[in-house]
Design a protein around this motif. Structure first.
Motif, PDB file in Angstrom:
ATOM      1  N   PRO A   1       0.813  -1.224   0.000  1.00 39.77           N
ATOM      2  CA  PRO A   1       0.000   0.000   0.000  1.00 39.77           C
ATOM      3  C   PRO A   1       0.840   1.264   0.000  1.00 39.77           C
ATOM      4  O   PRO A   1       1.895   1.328   0.638  1.00 39.77           O
TER       5      PRO A   1
ATOM      6  N   GLN B   1      -3.062   5.118   0.772  1.00 42.91           N
ATOM      7  CA  GLN B   1      -3.866   3.904   0.964  1.00 42.91           C
ATOM      8  C   GLN B   1      -3.800   3.443   2.413  1.00 42.91           C
ATOM      9  O   GLN B   1      -4.810   3.004   2.971  1.00 42.91           O
ATOM     10  N   ARG B   2      -2.640   3.555   3.023  1.00 39.63           N
ATOM     11  CA  ARG B   2      -2.536   3.234   4.457  1.00 39.63           C
ATOM     12  C   ARG B   2      -3.387   4.192   5.280  1.00 39.63           C
ATOM     13  O   ARG B   2      -4.030   3.786   6.259  1.00 39.63           O
TER      14      ARG B   2
ATOM     15  N   CYS C   1      -6.110   5.758   4.220  1.00 39.49           N
ATOM     16  CA  CYS C   1      -7.505   5.382   3.973  1.00 39.49           C
ATOM     17  C   CYS C   1      -7.897   4.176   4.830  1.00 39.49           C
ATOM     18  O   CYS C   1      -8.988   4.142   5.409  1.00 39.49           O
ATOM     19  N   TRP C   2      -7.018   3.203   4.935  1.00 42.46           N
ATOM     20  CA  TRP C   2      -7.286   2.004   5.734  1.00 42.46           C
ATOM     21  C   TRP C   2      -7.491   2.365   7.206  1.00 42.46           C
ATOM     22  O   TRP C   2      -8.406   1.879   7.862  1.00 42.46           O
ATOM     23  N   ARG C   3      -6.624   3.240   7.727  1.00 44.14           N
ATOM     24  CA  ARG C   3      -6.749   3.652   9.128  1.00 44.14           C
ATOM     25  C   ARG C   3      -8.023   4.459   9.356  1.00 44.14           C
ATOM     26  O   ARG C   3      -8.714   4.288  10.368  1.00 44.14           O
TER      27      ARG C   3
ATOM     28  N   GLY D   1     -11.026   2.330   9.825  1.00 46.16           N
ATOM     29  CA  GLY D   1     -10.885   1.249  10.790  1.00 46.16           C
ATOM     30  C   GLY D   1     -12.060   1.128  11.746  1.00 46.16           C
ATOM     31  O   GLY D   1     -12.186   0.113  12.454  1.00 46.16           O
TER      32      GLY D   1
ATOM     33  N   TYR E   1     -11.311   2.154  -0.107  1.00 43.87           N
ATOM     34  CA  TYR E   1     -11.332   1.237   1.028  1.00 43.87           C
ATOM     35  C   TYR E   1     -11.903  -0.121   0.635  1.00 43.87           C
ATOM     36  O   TYR E   1     -11.419  -1.166   1.090  1.00 43.87           O
TER      37      TYR E   1
ATOM     38  N   LEU F   1      -9.143  -2.055  -0.959  1.00 43.33           N
ATOM     39  CA  LEU F   1      -8.179  -2.469   0.063  1.00 43.33           C
ATOM     40  C   LEU F   1      -8.735  -3.614   0.901  1.00 43.33           C
ATOM     41  O   LEU F   1      -8.003  -4.546   1.260  1.00 43.33           O
ATOM     42  N   TRP F   2     -10.037  -3.556   1.207  1.00 43.57           N
ATOM     43  CA  TRP F   2     -10.662  -4.640   1.973  1.00 43.57           C
ATOM     44  C   TRP F   2     -10.598  -5.950   1.187  1.00 43.57           C
ATOM     45  O   TRP F   2     -10.302  -7.009   1.751  1.00 43.57           O
TER      46      TRP F   2
ATOM     47  N   ASP G   1      -7.071  -7.325   1.271  1.00 46.42           N
ATOM     48  CA  ASP G   1      -6.791  -7.875   2.595  1.00 46.42           C
ATOM     49  C   ASP G   1      -7.527  -9.198   2.804  1.00 46.42           C
ATOM     50  O   ASP G   1      -6.954 -10.161   3.333  1.00 46.42           O
TER      51      ASP G   1
END
Length: 254
Positions: free
Chosen positions: A82, A86-87, A89-91, A94, A188, A191-192, A195
């Motif tokens: 990422p 992107q990191r 966006c992930w946070r 959360g 997101y 990214l989901w 993951d």
């Protein structure tokens, strides 16, 4: 392609010329699989690996004789690295709770879908979808489709629709609450999926057609490393600013 029902072969058909939906100065043709062929998810998985895509019960790929701008793109889930945004966006997301549901019509999903289209894509044709049009677009009987909900304190913020294929997920469509723009829910959702593919030991997330010349389709190459389907094989897309395997500059999107 030969089916598992004897020697019956899967037929492909080509449309006539029509206006390109992504590059307005060009015409397009579409190659699609015989809709009367008794498809199974195994056929679909094989066709996805050959760069095709599903829309409703139709599997297709662009067949334009003088243009190859549309290229199927996939992300090797276990290799994904990422970027900083992107990191972030992930946070930021959360606090969302995800729930995977089987394919079917859910009124809450449909209301969000209509709201999303009327706000983000007014006049695009899909905003006229009724319940039947919505279902026909996202679901078909031979695909293993899942609807993934993202909620904040019980409120539905986004839904991403994915197909389960032999070696990963195929992203079908994502829609979300337009009020929540700052969350980057479309990003997101991808990214989901990456993951989740990692967690389930799957190899790829197929993101559909990437078009370097089209602003709204360029983003797919942001998920790196990624591969595109060219001349009958998947090849790694070179990072921006470096020569590709064909000796041509890669996409310039950053």
């Amino acid at each position: 392609m030969t089916s598992d029902q004897g020697s019956r072969r899967l037929s492909l058909y080509v449309t006539g010329d029509h206006e390109c939906a992504y590059l307005p100065d060009r015409t397009a043709r579409t190659v699609f699989v015989d809709p009367n062929f008794p498809l199974k998810n195994g056929h679909y998985s094989a066709l996805i690996r050959q760069g095709m895509r599903r829309s409703g019960r139709y599997i297709y790929h662009p067949g334009c004789p003088s243009c190859n701008a549309c290229q199927s793109l996939r992300v090797p889930a276990r290799e994904f690295q990422p970027r900083r945004r992107q990191r972030r966006c992930w946070r930021l997301n959360g606090d969302l709770r995800s729930t995977v549901r089987s394919a079917g019509f859910h009124r809450e999903h449909f209301d969000l879908y209509r709201h999303y289209l009327s706000t983000r894509h007014p006049g695009g044709g899909m905003d006229a979808h009724d319940e039947a049009g919505y279902t026909d677009f996202l679901i078909c009987p031979w695909a293993e489709t899942r609807f993934v909900e993202f909620r904040l304190d019980g409120r539905l913020l986004a839904v991403t629709v994915i197909d389960l294929v032999a070696d990963g997920f195929s992203a079908v469509y994502t829609f979300f609450d337009p009020v929540e723009t700052r969350r980057g829910l479309g990003s997101y959702a991808i990214l989901w999926q990456i993951d989740a593919a990692r967690r389930y030991g799957l190899d790829y997330v197929y993101l559909g057609y990437w078009i370097a010349e089209c602003d709204k389709m360029r983003y797919k190459a942001d998920y790196r490393p990624c591969e595109v389907y060219r001349s009958g094989a998947w090849e790694r897309l070179a990072p921006p600013g470096t020569p590709s395997a064909h000796g041509e500059p890669s996409d310039s999107h950053t």
